[in-house]
Design a protein around this motif. Structure first.
Motif, mmCIF file in Angstrom:
data_model
loop_
_atom_site.group_PDB
_atom_site.id
_atom_site.type_symbol
_atom_site.label_atom_id
_atom_site.label_comp_id
_atom_site.label_asym_id
_atom_site.label_seq_id
_atom_site.Cartn_x
_atom_site.Cartn_y
_atom_site.Cartn_z
ATOM 1 N N ARG A 1 32.684 40.007 44.165
ATOM 2 C CA ARG A 1 33.642 39.505 43.521
ATOM 3 C C ARG A 1 33.518 39.046 42.110
ATOM 4 N NH1 ARG A 1 38.926 37.733 46.042
ATOM 5 N NH2 ARG A 1 38.971 38.975 48.158
ATOM 6 N N GLU A 2 31.960 38.776 41.898
ATOM 7 C CA GLU A 2 31.720 38.255 40.838
ATOM 8 C C GLU A 2 31.909 38.943 39.453
ATOM 9 O OE1 GLU A 2 27.652 36.283 39.760
ATOM 10 O OE2 GLU A 2 27.439 38.114 40.389
ATOM 11 N N GLY A 3 31.708 40.375 39.689
ATOM 12 C CA GLY A 3 31.976 41.217 38.522
ATOM 13 C C GLY A 3 33.425 41.029 38.324
ATOM 14 N N ASP A 4 34.277 40.556 38.948
ATOM 15 C CA ASP A 4 35.852 40.799 38.424
ATOM 16 C C ASP A 4 36.322 39.381 38.025
ATOM 17 O OD1 ASP A 4 35.707 43.525 39.045
ATOM 18 O OD2 ASP A 4 36.459 43.235 41.277
ATOM 19 N N ALA B 1 35.592 37.419 35.194
ATOM 20 C CA ALA B 1 35.970 37.475 34.036
ATOM 21 C C ALA B 1 37.489 38.100 33.762
ATOM 22 C CB ALA B 1 34.891 38.079 33.440
ATOM 23 N N GLN B 2 37.782 39.177 34.483
ATOM 24 C CA GLN B 2 39.117 39.578 34.251
ATOM 25 C C GLN B 2 40.189 39.111 34.992
ATOM 26 O OE1 GLN B 2 37.429 43.484 35.658
ATOM 27 N NE2 GLN B 2 39.307 43.754 37.033
ATOM 28 N N GLU B 3 39.773 38.253 36.139
ATOM 29 C CA GLU B 3 40.918 37.871 36.690
ATOM 30 C C GLU B 3 41.237 36.410 36.485
ATOM 31 O OE1 GLU B 3 42.566 39.119 39.341
ATOM 32 O OE2 GLU B 3 41.196 40.697 40.410
#
Lengths: 400, 307
Positions: B299-302, B304-306
């Motif tokens: 989930r880490e890659g998301d 910043a956008q969440e």
């Protein structure tokens, strides 16, 4: 020089954002029952292929929401692409927000170490740079007080000082250059130039056309997540400018403003033979012809034109009032010509705006950027005016 | 001269390998994550210090305040439950818990560590949104920084606990002291696993942090911290109920900790095979930790956008 290596390789990258409308458990439960669509998709970037050569400075430009910042974040590894890959060589430092890691309750000194560490510097390296950082920021007397007592200018100066002392191969900058007072801004720009001369690569997001023009060797224009253009700075800014014009025209059409008493009609740029032109050579003889369209009688009116360069700077302006013309009543269409014997402008893209003013000088109708044209020249000059200097060098007869 | 440095730099850059930005889309191995974390160990240290220093920065007593809460809880439980409700063993009255103050403090010390990590870790990514959105660092550092500062507080409490046992003339015996590191490891592994998992979930579902607060309150009373295990063992009619109660890793860790530091209760009833149970819990915990980390990494890659 050998062919430059690519430091950043963006290969077929797309980024999809999912806009969720259910952040809470309650909403999720409700949606689960109703089986409604709970999210919307939004493609911030589509199929971007980009290679950035080592030592170059690339400007990312485009409208708000065109995907510039998203692309920068993908390169910096902050976001993960939905498809495609992003790769880079060497250390990448992202200046996306100055002082992002600053903690208000810690002293300036502690924050320098923390922020440097966030940007990838070890404690030992920070020790080495510390005095230089403090010196650059110019806030030495306050370095041991908590940053929450800093003025916003001091805060930003310290943050920038840390950021530029990190020793990156690639520097990503997102609109953070417009900080501090003027001397400090100059210092920042000098530092950026030094970075360039040291062969570092810079990727810059900016809305300031003049900044991009000054700093970048290449420009990437993004529009709605697509790459519109990737090439030389001047041409890129031209593309961007054209895009703005188009948007402005559509906006004007959409706006339902009351009709003025008279309007600015067609604007034409003519060469010596009276032919309409959109590209010229420096030194050409030209005439700007503006037609003013009458609706009701307008007395004592004035017609004006301005020429702007690609950076939005007015390079020339003239009007009928200053020229001392006696104006006939505008009860039928009138044509005003501005004859320019020599168009001594440097190479670049320019636009002409025409304005109709009442006798008090209040604008009645404006046609902004009615005509866009390019000026070609041998490219030896920079600035605004092509003064055509003859350049020579001479050696002294003997040593002084 | 600048030209030559520029050329040197260009040559040096050309020699560097092309590496993917951030974490690759495929699952990063645990090994790669550990390497990343090792590279950022100094940052981790600084973040832990930031947590500790910033918390009580402007107060006169400073970090002593972090001791105020457990000590107050100790006092409250000792007086209200030990004295008023008669949980403490007094001469001439059968039943009760001997050395009640030490007993409560032993349990509270371990419990505080666990709950600090879980509660703090859950909010750590959301709380550091400014950093997560703007700078690439392995995101694990944020829950781990919380863990580090919780461990620091734990160390101080532990020192007080040991001092108290020595002062009351009941210093821990070497024979049973081995339970302490085992119990600590179990509590730590489960707490960090939960912190990773909940931190990742909390990014998309903000209710989680409030849910965690409530759940932690229940969990505290689900473990023999204020009351003793023997009281529970008497009340549970079926053996499977006792087993269910003991399946809670926090309960096991607390019991192990009491076994090590609560010497007045050395002859107290403990569940059978406590060491074995702890060892099994540790094994399960490690598997969960790896699993929780994988959820976190995916989930880490998301993040910043969440945010």
């Amino acid at each position: 020089m050998t062919t430059p290596t690519s430091v950043i390789v963006v290969d077929g990258v797309s980024k999809r954002f999912i806009i969720r409308r259910d952040k809470s458990l309650k909403e999720r439960a409700i949606h689960a029952v109703r089986r409604g669509r709970t999210s919307e998709e939004f493609w911030a970037l589509r199929d971007i292929d980009l290679e950035v050569a080592a030592g170059s400075t690339v400007g990312l430009v485009g409208h708000n929401g065109s995907g510039k910042s998203t692309l920068l974040k993908l390169v910096g590894g902050i976001l993960r692409p939905t498809t495609g890959t992003v790769a880079h060589r060497g250390r990448v430092a992202a200046l996306l927000e100055l002082g992002a890691g600053f903690h208000p309750d810690l002293s300036g000194r502690e924050n320098v170490y923390l922020n440097a560490s966030l940007l990838g510097l070890s404690k030992k390296q920070t020790d080495g740079y510390f005095d230089e950082i403090v010196d650059f920021s110019g806030i030495e007397p306050f370095i041991d007080s908590q940053v929450k007592f800093y003025s916003s200018g001091m805060y930003v100066r310290l943050a920038f000082a840390v950021a530029v002392h990190v020793d990156p191969e690639v520097l990503l900058i997102d609109e953070v250059l417009a900080v501090g007072d003027e001397p400090f801004q100059r210092k920042c720009m000098d530092r950026i130039r030094q970075f360039q001369s040291e062969g570092r690569t810079i990727v810059l997001v900016s809305h300031s056309a003049s900044q991009v023009h000054d700093l970048c060797d290449r420009v990437v224009v993004l529009d709605g997540g697509h790459m519109l253009f990737n090439g030389a700075t001047d041409a890129g800014l031209h593309v961007l400018h054209r895009g703005y014009e188009e948007a402005m025209r559509l906006e004007e059409e959409a706006a339902d403003t009351p009709r003025p008493m008279a309007t600015v009609g067609p604007v034409r740029l003519l060469d010596a033979r009276g032919l309409s032109r959109s590209s010229l050579t420096a030194g050409d003889e030209v005439t700007i012809e503006v037609t003013f369209v009458a609706r009701e009688t307008l007395r004592g009116w004035r017609g004006a034109v301005t020429i702007e360069n690609g950076q939005g700077q007015v390079v020339y302006g003239a009007n009928t009032h200053r020229s001392g013309l006696a104006m006939p009543d505008l009860d039928r269409d009138a044509k005003v010509t501005f004859h320019i014997p020599r168009l001594d402008l440097v190479k670049g893209t320019y636009s002409i705006s025409a304005i109709l003013e009442s006798f008090e000088g209040i604008p009645v109708d404006v046609r902004a950027h009615a005509v866009t044209f390019d000026v070609e020249s041998d490219g030896a000059a920079t600035g605004i005016v092509d003064l055509r200097a003859a350049v020579q060098v001479e050696r002294a007869e003997s040593r002084a | 001269m600048t030209v030559s440095t520029a050329q040197q730099r260009l040559a040096a850059v050309a020699a560097l390998p092309l590496v993917p930005a951030g974490r690759p889309i495929g699952m990063p191995g645990v090994l790669r994550s550990l390497q990343d974390l090792w590279a950022y160990r100094e940052l981790l240290g600084l973040l832990v210090r930031r947590e500790l220093r910033a918390r009580y920065k402007d107060s006169a007593l400073g970090f002593l305040w972090s001791l105020a809460r457990p000590l107050t809880m100790l006092l409250v439980y000792y007086i209200a439950i030990g004295k008023f409700l008669g949980a403490e063993q007094v001469p001439g009255r059968p039943g009760g818990i001997p050395g009640f103050a030490v007993f409560v403090f032993t349990g509270l010390t371990l419990w505080t560590l666990f709950s600090d990590i879980v509660a703090g870790g859950t909010g750590s990514i959301v709380g550091n949104a400014g950093l997560v959105k703007k700078i690439y660092v392995p995101r694990e550092v944020f829950p781990l920084a919380v863990t580090g500062s919780a461990l620091f507080n734990f160390a101080i409490q532990l020192a007080i606990l040991v001092a108290a046992t020595v002062l009351t003339g009941q210093a821990p015996a070497l024979a049973t002291l081995g339970y302490a590191p085992l119990a600590l490891a179990v509590a730590l592994v489960f707490a960090v696993a939960l912190a990773f998992f909940l931190a990742a979930v909390n990014v998309t579902l903000r209710d989680v942090q409030y849910l965690v607060e409530v759940a932690l309150m229940v969990m505290m009373w689900a473990s023999p911290i204020i009351y003793s295990w023997s009281l529970v063992a008497d009340k549970l009619p079926a053996p499977w109920m006792a087993e269910a109660y003991l399946a809670n890793p926090v309960t096991l860790a607390v019991l192990g900790f009491q076994r090590a530091f609560w010497m007045q209760g050395a002859d107290h009833v403990y569940p059978d095979h406590l060491a074995l149970r702890l060892a099994i819990a540790l094994g399960v915990g490690l598997v969960l930790l790896v699993g929780a980390h994988r959820v976190f990494a995916r989930r880490e890659g998301d993040f910043a956008q969440e945010l």
